[in-house]
Design an enzyme around this catalytic site. Structure first.
Site, PDB file in Angstrom:
ATOM      1  N   LYS A 226      51.294  73.643 -18.612  1.00 12.77           N
ATOM      2  CA  LYS A 226      51.353  75.105 -18.481  1.00 12.77           C
ATOM      3  C   LYS A 226      52.771  75.618 -18.710  1.00 12.77           C
ATOM      4  CE  LYS A 226      47.394  75.409 -15.434  1.00 12.77           C
ATOM      5  NZ  LYS A 226      46.252  76.009 -16.116  1.00 12.77           N
TER       6      LYS A 226
ATOM      7  N   CYS B  82      37.639  79.292 -12.601  1.00 16.35           N
ATOM      8  CA  CYS B  82      37.762  78.260 -11.560  1.00 16.35           C
ATOM      9  C   CYS B  82      38.193  78.898 -10.245  1.00 16.35           C
ATOM     10  CB  CYS B  82      38.744  77.156 -11.954  1.00 16.35           C
ATOM     11  SG  CYS B  82      38.234  76.261 -13.399  1.00 16.35           S
TER      12      CYS B  82
ATOM     13  N   HIS C 187      42.611  78.534  -6.775  1.00 14.87           N
ATOM     14  CA  HIS C 187      41.887  77.829  -7.840  1.00 14.87           C
ATOM     15  C   HIS C 187      41.031  76.745  -7.178  1.00 14.87           C
ATOM     16  CE1 HIS C 187      41.540  75.042 -11.289  1.00 14.87           C
ATOM     17  NE2 HIS C 187      41.877  76.042 -12.063  1.00 14.87           N
TER      18      HIS C 187
ATOM     19  N   ASP D  41      50.811  75.679  -4.618  1.00 17.69           N
ATOM     20  CA  ASP D  41      50.311  75.394  -5.956  1.00 17.69           C
ATOM     21  C   ASP D  41      51.115  76.253  -6.942  1.00 17.69           C
ATOM     22  OD1 ASP D  41      48.982  75.427  -8.349  1.00 17.69           O
ATOM     23  OD2 ASP D  41      46.991  75.809  -7.520  1.00 17.69           O
TER      24      ASP D  41
ATOM     25  N   GLN E 144      50.752  78.288 -11.910  1.00 16.94           N
ATOM     26  CA  GLN E 144      50.933  79.499 -12.720  1.00 16.94           C
ATOM     27  C   GLN E 144      52.353  80.053 -12.670  1.00 16.94           C
ATOM     28  OE1 GLN E 144      48.899  80.882 -14.906  1.00 16.94           O
ATOM     29  NE2 GLN E 144      47.282  79.397 -14.517  1.00 16.94           N
TER      30      GLN E 144
HETATM   31  N1  PMP Z   1      45.936  75.863  -9.806  1.00 19.70           N
HETATM   32  C1  PMP Z   1      46.070  76.952 -10.572  1.00 19.70           C
HETATM   33  C2  PMP Z   1      46.574  78.228  -9.953  1.00 19.70           C
HETATM   34  C3  PMP Z   1      45.752  76.890 -11.924  1.00 19.70           C
HETATM   35  O1  PMP Z   1      45.886  77.970 -12.700  1.00 19.70           O
HETATM   36  C4  PMP Z   1      45.293  75.668 -12.468  1.00 19.70           C
HETATM   37  C5  PMP Z   1      44.912  75.562 -13.926  1.00 19.70           C
HETATM   38  N2  PMP Z   1      44.173  76.615 -14.401  1.00 19.70           N
HETATM   39  C6  PMP Z   1      45.171  74.562 -11.621  1.00 19.70           C
HETATM   40  C7  PMP Z   1      45.511  74.701 -10.295  1.00 19.70           C
HETATM   41  C8  PMP Z   1      44.721  73.237 -12.136  1.00 19.70           C
HETATM   42  O2  PMP Z   1      45.656  72.736 -13.039  1.00 19.70           O
HETATM   43  P1  PMP Z   1      45.344  71.424 -13.906  1.00 19.70           P
HETATM   44  O3  PMP Z   1      44.036  71.684 -14.583  1.00 19.70           O
HETATM   45  O4  PMP Z   1      46.480  71.348 -14.863  1.00 19.70           O
HETATM   46  O5  PMP Z   1      45.267  70.280 -12.978  1.00 19.70           O
END
Ligand code: PMP
Length: 563
Positions: free
Chosen positions: A234, A373, A131, A208, A211
């Site tokens: 999440k 993203c 991401h 990270d 997910q």
């Molecule tokens: N890493 C991953 C794999 C994600 O799916 C997301 C959110 N889509 C993020 C980072 C960023 O998370 P946040 O917007 O809650 O900071």
């Protein structure tokens, strides 16, 4: 421990069930089928109620006051830290740092640890499927320290490739960043192997978990990673709360990320300021107290259930959806074979992903479209974007049936009507005027019908010659590809030709061009586009990215006609 029953589980979520306002009508028409849980999950009633309880009963700042209300708030706040520590089996509460979310957690590590340990030529390995939150902070820090980013490719199953990893890993490697699960691919990366291999060169691992955290239990001690980061929102918790787990020994030597109240031990204008102990050294300023406390409700909510039963149900849903999608000839999965979590990414041949997503939205089905993203991943896969269906245990088989039915209807309708496109072309001078558009929209009440009207308008747009779709005519800021060119006649009157790869954007282009075609630069400059959009009831229905896309079209036209 409660036995998991999907129907009973669903009852806990007012937005998908039990709230008549949202349960029965979305945009005035259809039931809500929320299949965008990878972006954020819905919240159970206990989390929602906790906010009201907190503000009515224990609202006070934490850690600082000597009155009992503050003590009460501090106890609840710190109890959540312990709840989260136990949830991921961290050794100590000192290893749990509150942040705003995964993004801030990674920025904190990149900024604090990155600056401390990275030198010229040092290497950071990250997977191509990361991401942006796990790419851009590293790019910024690599630029500052002149470290180098090495990109880990994927194997045929869509997971971080261990053979490639062996080739990248060496004694210049200082940091390895990898998602437990990509938000697009839905495959569990071999992080245990990555962590062990990384250790062999003495580098640091950052996982990270944004997910993964909602789908199975995570034990940071067993994984033995250095950092594990995730977001409360999440996993049924509130937005604006994130977790940074870090090994105490590392957090201890890392400099503070932000400075201010609470993160200090002593502040002196004569001597050096000293910092607070862990984890407070990293928690400057007033935190999201209500959010953190409500997060404990989310964790306790999950903890009531047998996670194996939940995982089984999620897998059944995933399989059901995956099989139904695989029967649609035009659907192409981003990764072949079933994903490991209920996240399914795909494209529909001959259809732009935004067109499908906006059409699904008009039926009340919420899915995500675009680059998710993960632009480097899109580039790697050689696609501009895709659709993503992400499910939660409150989703049902009936909802999947409804989604599939809507998707098939959209594909069918679009295919039927695409035959008319060529014959419907209207030359630019004979295009609709803004008044005609306003009149056309004035009798349409629902978003569903408006959406259909925009798609129909799109068919009137004469396609732009391929040679004219170039860098110069490209509209920057529009999530889909879109182009506009202008011609000016001897009287200084402008006419525009425009095109996009997304049908919805072609429809919006017709609407925008109706406002500007046949006008002089001064008339274009003074045209009140906001009032025009308001009278069409457009902006409140378009997602921010689509809304920004429309504004980008307007900006581009204003720029090329500027006097
Ligand atoms: N890493 C991953 C794999 C994600 O799916 C997301 C959110 N889509 C993020 C980072 C960023 O998370 P946040 O917007 O809650 O900071």
């Amino acid at each position: 421990m409660k036995h998991f029953d999907s129907k009973k589980f669903r009852q806990h979520f007012p937005l998908v069930c039990g709230n008549p306002r949202l349960n029965t009508q979305v945009k005035g028409l259809s039931p809500l089928v929320y299949l965008d849980n990878g972006a954020t999950t819905q919240k159970p009633a206990c989390v929602i109620a906790c906010y009201q309880y907190f503000y009515q009963n224990i609202n006070a700042n934490v850690h600082r006051a000597s009155h009992s209300l503050s003590t009460k708030a501090t106890i609840a706040f710190e109890q959540t830290r312990d709840t989260v520590r136990a949830f991921i089996n961290a050794k100590s509460n000192k290893e749990i740092v509150w942040t705003k979310g995964t993004t801030e957690s990674i920025n904190l590590i990149a900024s604090s640890l990155g600056k401390k340990i990275l030198n010229v030529g040092d290497e950071i390995i990250l997977a191509v499927s990361e991401h942006h939150a796990n790419i851009v902070p590293w790019q910024l820090i690599a630029e500052q320290t002149r470290a180098v980013i090495k990109v880990l490719s994927l194997d045929a199953t869509g997971k971080a490739d261990l053979t490639e990893f062996d080739k990248l890993l060496n004694n210049k490697t200082k940091i390895v960043c990898c998602a437990h699960i990509s938000n697009v691919l839905g495959k569990i990366n071999p992080i245990s192997e990555i962590i062990q291999k990384t250790k062999s060169v003495g580098a640091i691992t950052i996982i990270d978990g944004a997910q993964s955290i909602a789908h199975f239990s995570v034990d940071v001690q067993t994984l033995d990673c250095d950092f594990y980061v995730f977001s409360a929102h999440k996993m049924y918790g509130p937005t604006g709360v994130g977790v940074l787990y870090g090994k105490e020994a590392l957090l201890d030597v890392m400099p503070p990320y932000q400075a201010g109240g609470e993160m200090i031990k002593t502040v002196s204008l004569k001597e050096q300021t000293t910092f607070n102990s862990l984890p407070f050294k990293f928690e400057a300023g007033t935190p999201n107290i209500a959010g953190v406390i409500a997060f404990a409700e989310a964790v306790n909510f999950i903890n009531q259930y047998n996670t194996i039963e939940i995982t089984e149900y999620e897998q059944q849903l995933t399989q059901y959806c995956y099989q139904a999608l695989s029967k649609i000839a035009r659907v192409k999965f981003i990764v072949e074979k079933m994903p490991d979590i209920p996240v399914i990414a795909f494209t529909v041949k001959g259809h732009h992903n935004h067109d499908i997503a906006t059409s699904l939205d008009s039926y009340g089905v919420a899915v995500r479209s675009g680059h998710h993203c993960a632009m480097p991943l899109m580039e790697y896969l050689n696609i501009s974007g895709c659709l993503r269906v992400s499910m939660a245990p409150y989703n049902t088989f009936v909802e999947i049936d409804y989604f599939i039915k809507c998707l098939m209807k959209i594909i069918q309708q679009e295919n039927d009507s695409s035959i008319e496109v060529v014959s419907n072309n209207v030359s630019i001078e004979n295009g609709l005027t803004s008044t005609e558009i306003i009149n056309q929209f004035s009798n349409i009440k629902s978003w569903d019908s408006r959406h259909r009207e925009i798609m129909l308008l799109g068919k009137q747009l004469e396609r732009l010659d391929k040679n004219l779709r170039n860098e110069q005519s490209l509209i920057i800021g529009c999530e889909s590809l879109a182009w506009v060119i202008a011609t000016k006649n001897a009287q200084g009157v402008f006419y525009f030709q425009s095109d996009s790869d997304a049908k919805i954007i072609r429809g919006l282009l017709v609407i925008v061009l109706a406002a500007f075609n046949g006008k002089t630069a001064l008339q274009i400059k003074s045209f009140d586009i906001n009032t025009y959009f308001e009278s069409l009831g457009l902006m409140q229905h378009l997602s921010p990215s689509r809304g920004n896309g429309v504004l980008a079209i307007v900006d581009k036209i204003k720029k090329i006609t500027r006097v």
